[in-house]
Design an enzyme around this catalytic site. Structure first.
Site, PDB file in Angstrom:
ATOM      1  CG  ASP A  99      -0.303  -0.259   2.530  1.00 46.68           C
ATOM      2  OD1 ASP A  99       0.834   0.200   2.725  1.00 46.68           O
ATOM      3  OD2 ASP A  99      -0.936  -0.910   3.384  1.00 46.68           O
ATOM      4  CG  HIS A 159       4.940  -9.527  -0.341  1.00 50.83           C
ATOM      5  ND1 HIS A 159       4.086  -9.966   0.652  1.00 50.83           N
ATOM      6  CD2 HIS A 159       5.935 -10.460  -0.400  1.00 50.83           C
ATOM      7  CE1 HIS A 159       4.551 -11.099   1.172  1.00 50.83           C
ATOM      8  NE2 HIS A 159       5.675 -11.402   0.559  1.00 50.83           N
ATOM      9  CB  ALA A 173      -1.070  -1.752  14.968  1.00 49.33           C
TER      10      ALA A 173
HETATM   11  P1  OAD Z   1      -2.738 -11.338   7.268  1.00 53.70           P
HETATM   12  O1  OAD Z   1      -4.035 -10.919   6.698  1.00 53.70           O
HETATM   13  O2  OAD Z   1      -2.356 -12.771   7.163  1.00 53.70           O
HETATM   14  O3  OAD Z   1      -2.691 -10.978   8.811  1.00 53.70           O
HETATM   15  C1  OAD Z   1      -3.055  -9.740   9.321  1.00 53.70           C
HETATM   16  C2  OAD Z   1      -2.754  -9.735  10.793  1.00 53.70           C
HETATM   17  O4  OAD Z   1      -3.046  -8.451  11.293  1.00 53.70           O
HETATM   18  C3  OAD Z   1      -3.569 -10.730  11.615  1.00 53.70           C
HETATM   19  O5  OAD Z   1      -2.720 -11.402  12.516  1.00 53.70           O
HETATM   20  C4  OAD Z   1      -4.571  -9.833  12.373  1.00 53.70           C
HETATM   21  O6  OAD Z   1      -4.884 -10.342  13.659  1.00 53.70           O
HETATM   22  C5  OAD Z   1      -3.788  -8.565  12.491  1.00 53.70           C
HETATM   23  N1  OAD Z   1      -4.592  -7.337  12.629  1.00 53.70           N
HETATM   24  C6  OAD Z   1      -5.781  -7.020  12.054  1.00 53.70           C
HETATM   25  N2  OAD Z   1      -6.165  -5.773  12.383  1.00 53.70           N
HETATM   26  C7  OAD Z   1      -5.203  -5.274  13.187  1.00 53.70           C
HETATM   27  C8  OAD Z   1      -5.016  -4.026  13.864  1.00 53.70           C
HETATM   28  N3  OAD Z   1      -5.891  -3.015  13.787  1.00 53.70           N
HETATM   29  N4  OAD Z   1      -3.893  -3.870  14.611  1.00 53.70           N
HETATM   30  C9  OAD Z   1      -2.979  -4.876  14.713  1.00 53.70           C
HETATM   31  N5  OAD Z   1      -3.105  -6.078  14.096  1.00 53.70           N
HETATM   32  C10 OAD Z   1      -4.197  -6.275  13.329  1.00 53.70           C
HETATM   33  O7  OAD Z   1      -1.622 -10.398   6.635  1.00 53.70           O
HETATM   34  P2  OAD Z   1      -0.040 -10.616   6.485  1.00 53.70           P
HETATM   35  O8  OAD Z   1       0.546 -11.321   7.638  1.00 53.70           O
HETATM   36  O9  OAD Z   1       0.500  -9.302   6.114  1.00 53.70           O
HETATM   37  O10 OAD Z   1       1.313 -11.529   0.233  1.00 53.70           O
HETATM   38  O11 OAD Z   1       0.023 -11.560   5.214  1.00 53.70           O
HETATM   39  C11 OAD Z   1       1.273 -11.788   4.611  1.00 53.70           C
HETATM   40  C12 OAD Z   1       1.132 -11.952   3.148  1.00 53.70           C
HETATM   41  O12 OAD Z   1       0.115 -12.926   2.871  1.00 53.70           O
HETATM   42  C13 OAD Z   1       0.640 -10.746   2.391  1.00 53.70           C
HETATM   43  O13 OAD Z   1       1.648  -9.778   2.125  1.00 53.70           O
HETATM   44  C14 OAD Z   1       0.173 -11.364   1.087  1.00 53.70           C
HETATM   45  C15 OAD Z   1      -0.314 -12.733   1.534  1.00 53.70           C
HETATM   46  O14 OAD Z   1       0.273 -13.798   0.812  1.00 53.70           O
HETATM   47  C16 OAD Z   1       1.141 -11.424  -1.095  1.00 53.70           C
HETATM   48  O15 OAD Z   1       0.068 -11.158  -1.588  1.00 53.70           O
HETATM   49  C17 OAD Z   1       2.371 -11.637  -1.915  1.00 53.70           C
END
Ligand code: OAD
Length: 266
Positions: A119, A134, A246
């Site tokens: 983003d 990414h 966060a």
């Molecule tokens: P996820 O969607 O797997 O996880 C998001 C995390 O953020 C979860 O653990 C939620 O509990 C947490 N969360 C949600 N809202 C929040 C808030 N307000 N404050 C703090 N935490 C919060 O996303 P990623 O771990 O980023 O890659 O996923 C990794 C990758 O999976 C992405 O970059 C994507 C996907 O494969 C590609 O598309 C190449």
């Protein structure tokens, strides 16, 4: 006077801040959760895009390689009729968590951040020591020489070619099946191998190789700090794990680090 009951995170925020202030080379790994408060949906979890719509096809990069021109026609179509994620990215602005991390970078506490987010919000918040592992949805990238340029308009010719080397250009966002760009990978190795503390914000930490760079720091015996709405697979390995939004947590952690360091600007 506040009690742990009034402020359930107070003690852990101070512990996290002390670890950050003591580290000589702290890095961070961020994920979709840090941008949730900017209105960008996460992938996994309750309201995650993939929870609602299922995971995208795993052969996206093969489709690009088979026919870059057709792939670009699809990109153009998505720009005209954006899906939920594309639409949310257009006008999103950094939130308190992005600004708190930018402040930690500015005062010299955070030496590098690896973000899995496309983003661009860390950049908009003013961060410079950053690897967008990414990619960045606001950029184009040459598949041959990795030169990046702004993605302001749909190119006139499909597929567009690189001004420098003539290679085929795609969006910078890394697709399923696509190798991480070598320059980004190299920077992640270099930064994580120096780190003596890692802060994980808003990530499930289940996607390789991004999560591996954070785990590597922990495996060398250095502290891991988690800031996430919910517990994750890494919680059990963390010296401090804070579970809430966060935006507020990171603002409080940054303020606490600055308090520990006096003015915070040295
Ligand atoms: P996820 O969607 O797997 O996880 C998001 C995390 O953020 C979860 O653990 C939620 O509990 C947490 N969360 C949600 N809202 C929040 C808030 N307000 N404050 C703090 N935490 C919060 O996303 P990623 O771990 O980023 O890659 O996923 C990794 C990758 O999976 C992405 O970059 C994507 C996907 O494969 C590609 O598309 C190449």
């Amino acid at each position: 006077m506040t009690t742990p009951h009034d402020d359930p995170h107070g003690e852990d925020i101070r512990r996290a801040a002390a670890l950050l202030a003591d580290a000589s080379y702290c890095i961070a790994l961020t994920g979709a959760g840090i941008s949730a408060e900017s209105g960008i949906p996460t992938f996994r979890g309750k309201d995650g895009l993939w929870t609602k719509h299922g995971e995208p096809p795993l052969n996206q990069f093969d489709e690009f390689r088979d026919s870059p021109a057709d792939w670009w026609r699809n990109v153009a179509e998505r720009r005209r009729n954006p899906d939920e994620l594309t639409a949310s990215l257009v006008n999103a602005q950094p939130n308190d968590a992005h600004f708190a991390m930018a402040e930690l970078e500015r005062i010299g506490v955070l030496k590098h951040t690896i973000t899995q987010n496309v983003d661009g919000l860390h950049r908009l918040a003013g961060m410079e020591r950053l690897t967008e592992i990414h990619g960045n949805s606001r950029l184009l990238r040459c598949t041959q020489c990795t030169t990046r340029s702004p993605f302001d308009e749909i190119p006139e010719i499909f597929p567009p070619r690189c001004d420098h080397c003539g290679g085929i250009v795609k969006t910078d966002t890394v697709m399923f099946g696509e190798p991480i760009p070598p320059d980004a990978l190299e920077r992640c190795y270099r930064e994580s191998s120096r780190a003596d503390c890692v802060l994980l914000v808003g990530t499930t930490a289940v996607v390789s190789p991004a999560a591996d760079f954070a785990f590597a720091v922990g495996q060398r015996g250095h502290p891991m700090i988690e800031v996430n709405l919910d517990p994750t697979v890494i919680t059990q390995y963390c010296a401090v794990a804070l579970h809430d939004k966060a935006g507020e947590l990171m603002s409080r952690i940054a303020a606490s680090v600055k308090e520990l360091r006096g003015s915070g600007d040295q």
